[in-house]
Each structure stands twice: as structure tokens, then as C-alpha cells.
Design a protein around this motif. Sequence first.
Motif, short mmCIF file in Angstrom:
data_model
loop_
_atom_site.label_atom_id
_atom_site.label_comp_id
_atom_site.label_asym_id
_atom_site.label_seq_id
_atom_site.Cartn_x
_atom_site.Cartn_y
_atom_site.Cartn_z
N THR A 53 -29.09 -22.20 -1.17
CA THR A 53 -29.10 -23.65 -1.39
C THR A 53 -29.43 -23.96 -2.84
O THR A 53 -28.75 -24.77 -3.49
CB THR A 53 -30.12 -24.33 -0.45
N LEU A 54 -30.44 -23.29 -3.38
CA LEU A 54 -30.80 -23.48 -4.79
C LEU A 54 -29.66 -23.06 -5.71
O LEU A 54 -29.29 -23.78 -6.64
CB LEU A 54 -32.08 -22.70 -5.11
N ILE A 55 -29.07 -21.90 -5.43
CA ILE A 55 -28.00 -21.37 -6.28
C ILE A 55 -26.78 -22.29 -6.26
O ILE A 55 -26.21 -22.60 -7.31
CB ILE A 55 -27.64 -19.93 -5.85
N PHE A 56 -26.38 -22.74 -5.09
CA PHE A 56 -25.21 -23.63 -5.02
C PHE A 56 -25.49 -24.97 -5.69
O PHE A 56 -24.60 -25.56 -6.30
CB PHE A 56 -24.75 -23.82 -3.57
N THR A 57 -26.71 -25.46 -5.56
CA THR A 57 -27.08 -26.71 -6.24
C THR A 57 -27.01 -26.53 -7.75
O THR A 57 -26.41 -27.36 -8.46
CB THR A 57 -28.49 -27.16 -5.82
N LEU A 58 -27.61 -25.47 -8.26
CA LEU A 58 -27.56 -25.20 -9.70
C LEU A 58 -26.14 -24.98 -10.18
O LEU A 58 -25.76 -25.44 -11.27
CB LEU A 58 -28.44 -24.00 -10.04
N ALA A 59 -25.33 -24.28 -9.39
CA ALA A 59 -23.94 -24.03 -9.78
C ALA A 59 -23.14 -25.33 -9.83
O ALA A 59 -22.32 -25.53 -10.73
CB ALA A 59 -23.29 -23.04 -8.82
N ALA A 60 -23.39 -26.22 -8.88
CA ALA A 60 -22.69 -27.51 -8.89
C ALA A 60 -23.06 -28.31 -10.13
O ALA A 60 -22.19 -28.88 -10.80
CB ALA A 60 -23.01 -28.30 -7.62
#
Length: 160
Positions: A53-60
Motif C-alpha cells: 500500500t505504501l509503495i503503490f501510494t509513493l509510486a502513484a
Amino acid sequence: MNSSWIMPVAIALVAALGVAFIGGTITDLGPWYEGLAKPDWTPARPVFPIAWTLIFTLAAVAGVTAWRAAPNARSADTVIGLFALNGFLNIGWSLIFFRMQRPDWAFVELAALWLSILVLIIYCGRLSRLAGLLLVPYIVWVTVAGALNWQVVQLNAPFG
């Protein structure tokens, strides 16, 4: 937030949620996965959804930031293409590892995923230092996942 950010943020959010949803539905933590020998340092099960969740948020956020910083349409399109390729590779790993039950093949695919993240960091980082930095946790996590994948192969081979 001014209106010029609304569409890129919405697209990035839908794309990140799409990759996360597809990857999540492909991930099967049932008897086959539970039966695999795993190294002692395998993260606890709740760590994975939190990390992703953190990684996808940061990637977005990185994607929108790099896209907005792109000096022209070609650069902006390249950002979108690189993220699309990365999303495909991210889903591909889950498909190969969990559905095909081939951690050995998944490790090879993970190398391509890792390289796609490195390319994203470099390309997006040239457009926006912040965008590149926001992707660093992603490559760190996939590096850990790669080491874990390799250990699963070593502890359980042969497959297929």
C-alpha cells in the motif's frame, strides 16, 4: 489542489489500485504457498499489504510528479509507458509465482521487474528528484522480495 492535478492524480490512483487489485487477486496464500519452506527472516504476513500500500501510494505520487515535470508530451508519454510496463511486470511476477507455482521462473521475471524500477528511478529522477526518491522504497522492497524468492527456490526446488 488546482484542477490541473485532478486528472493525473485520478489516473495514477486508478492505475495503482488496478495493479494492486489484480496482483492481490492473483496472490494465493493457500496450501501450496503455506507448504513452501521459507527462510526464517520472511516478513510476517501483515507486513506485505502494508508495504505494498505504501509503495503503490509513493509510486502513484512519483508518477504524477514526474509526469507533471515532463518538459514535453514525449517525455510525459514515456513516464506513462514505463509505469505501464512496470505494472505489467509486477502483476506478471504474482501470476508466475502464485498461479503457475513457479518461484524459479518468477525469480527470472523479478529481475526484469527490478530493472524496470531502476529505469523508473533514473528516468523519473531526471524529471524530478522527488519522483526518483519516492521510488526508492519500491526497489528496496523488490530487492528484499528477490532475496526471499531466491531463498524459496533454494529451499524448495525443483518446481514443475
